[in-house]
Design a protein around this motif. Structure first.
Motif, PDB file in Angstrom:
ATOM      1  N   LEU A 159       0.832  -1.202   0.000  1.00  0.00           N
ATOM      2  CA  LEU A 159       0.000   0.000   0.000  1.00  0.00           C
ATOM      3  C   LEU A 159       0.868   1.253   0.000  1.00  0.00           C
ATOM      4  O   LEU A 159       2.049   1.195   0.296  1.00  0.00           O
ATOM      5  N   ARG A 196      -3.181   5.217  -1.911  1.00  0.00           N
ATOM      6  CA  ARG A 196      -4.006   4.062  -2.250  1.00  0.00           C
ATOM      7  C   ARG A 196      -4.746   3.517  -1.033  1.00  0.00           C
ATOM      8  O   ARG A 196      -5.123   2.344  -0.991  1.00  0.00           O
ATOM      9  N   CYS A 239      -8.068   4.786   1.327  1.00  0.00           N
ATOM     10  CA  CYS A 239      -9.111   5.806   1.286  1.00  0.00           C
ATOM     11  C   CYS A 239     -10.296   5.412   2.160  1.00  0.00           C
ATOM     12  O   CYS A 239     -10.646   4.237   2.250  1.00  0.00           O
ATOM     13  N   LEU A 267     -11.395   1.580  -6.738  1.00  0.00           N
ATOM     14  CA  LEU A 267     -10.156   0.829  -6.515  1.00  0.00           C
ATOM     15  C   LEU A 267      -9.287   0.833  -7.766  1.00  0.00           C
ATOM     16  O   LEU A 267      -8.060   0.969  -7.678  1.00  0.00           O
ATOM     17  N   MET A 275      -7.548   4.137  -7.869  1.00  0.00           N
ATOM     18  CA  MET A 275      -6.484   4.206  -6.869  1.00  0.00           C
ATOM     19  C   MET A 275      -5.255   3.413  -7.329  1.00  0.00           C
ATOM     20  O   MET A 275      -4.123   3.874  -7.208  1.00  0.00           O
ATOM     21  N   LEU A 276      -5.474   2.228  -7.868  1.00  0.00           N
ATOM     22  CA  LEU A 276      -4.364   1.377  -8.296  1.00  0.00           C
ATOM     23  C   LEU A 276      -3.658   1.922  -9.531  1.00  0.00           C
ATOM     24  O   LEU A 276      -2.443   1.782  -9.669  1.00  0.00           O
ATOM     25  N   ALA A 291      -4.662  -1.637  -2.918  1.00  0.00           N
ATOM     26  CA  ALA A 291      -5.396  -0.450  -2.482  1.00  0.00           C
ATOM     27  C   ALA A 291      -6.401  -0.891  -1.425  1.00  0.00           C
ATOM     28  O   ALA A 291      -6.949  -1.995  -1.490  1.00  0.00           O
TER      29      ALA A 291
END
Length: 157
Positions: free
Chosen positions: A7, A11, A13, A28, A31-32, A79
Motif C-alpha cells: 500500500l 491508495r 481511502c 479501486l 487508486m491502483l 489499495a
C-alpha cells in the motif's frame, strides 16, 4: 512479507458513501492506476470485474478482496478502501461489504498472488483487526493498522 508494503498513502481511502459494488471496484481501479502507469483505470477495473464474475471475492464479515493478475503490472500493488456504509457484494454470509482490499499482481506471479491472498484472509478473519480497521479515523490510521498487524500480530509470519 509486510502487507502494508503493498500500500501507499494515496491508495488508502475512507469514503462515507459508495453506491454499489461496481462503483467501489471503479474507485479501486482509479487508486491502483496511480501506481501502475502501464495500466489504465479501465483495464484494472475490467480485471477486478472479470474475477468477480468467476465468483464473489467477498470473504464475509463485511470484507472483500477483489484481485487480478495483469500483464502490465510490474509488481504486486494494493489499495484499501473503507466505506462508511457497506454495499451489496454477494458475500457468502450476505453481509454488506465495507472493507475492500484490492490486489493486482503480474500475470506470472501465481505463487506470490496466492501467498498474499492467504495472508490477507488471515488478517481479515481476526475480529479484533476488523474492529480496529472499522474504527480508524482516516487513511493514515488504516495504513498504520495494516503495518502494525503485519509486524505485531502473533499470527503473522
Amino acid at each position: 512479507m509486510n502487507i502494508g508494503d503493498l500500500l501507499a498513502p494515496e491508495r488508502v481511502c475512507c469514503l462515507p458513501d459508495v453506491s454499489s459494488k461496481k462503483r467501489a471496484l471503479e474507485m479501486l481501479g482509479e487508486m491502483l492506476s496511480s501506481h501502475l502507469p502501464r495500466l489504465t483505470q479501465g483495464e484494472i477495473f475490467d480485471s477486478l470485474l472479470a474475477r468477480e464474475r468467476l465468483g464473489s471475492t467477498g470473504l464475509g464479515h463485511g470484507v472483500a478482496i477483489p484481485h487480478g493478475r495483469l500483464a502490465g503490472a510490474d509488481e504486486a500493488c494494493a489499495a484499501l478502501l473503507k466505506l462508511g456504509k457497506g454495499v451489496d457484494y454477494d458475500a457468502p454470509d450476505s453481509e454488506p461489504v465495507d472493507i475492500l482490499f484490492a490486489l493486482v499482481v503480474p500475470t506470472e506471479c501465481t505463487d506470490e498472488h496466492l501467498q498474499i491472498l492467504a495472508l490477507l484472509a488471515r488478517m481479515f478473519s481476526d475480529p479484533e483487526t476488523l474492529a480496529r480497521l472499522r474504527s480508524a479515523k482516516g487513511p493514515e490510521d488504516l495504513l498504520d493498522l495494516v503495518h502494525h498487524w503485519d509486524t505485531e500480530s502473533p499470527d503473522s509470519p
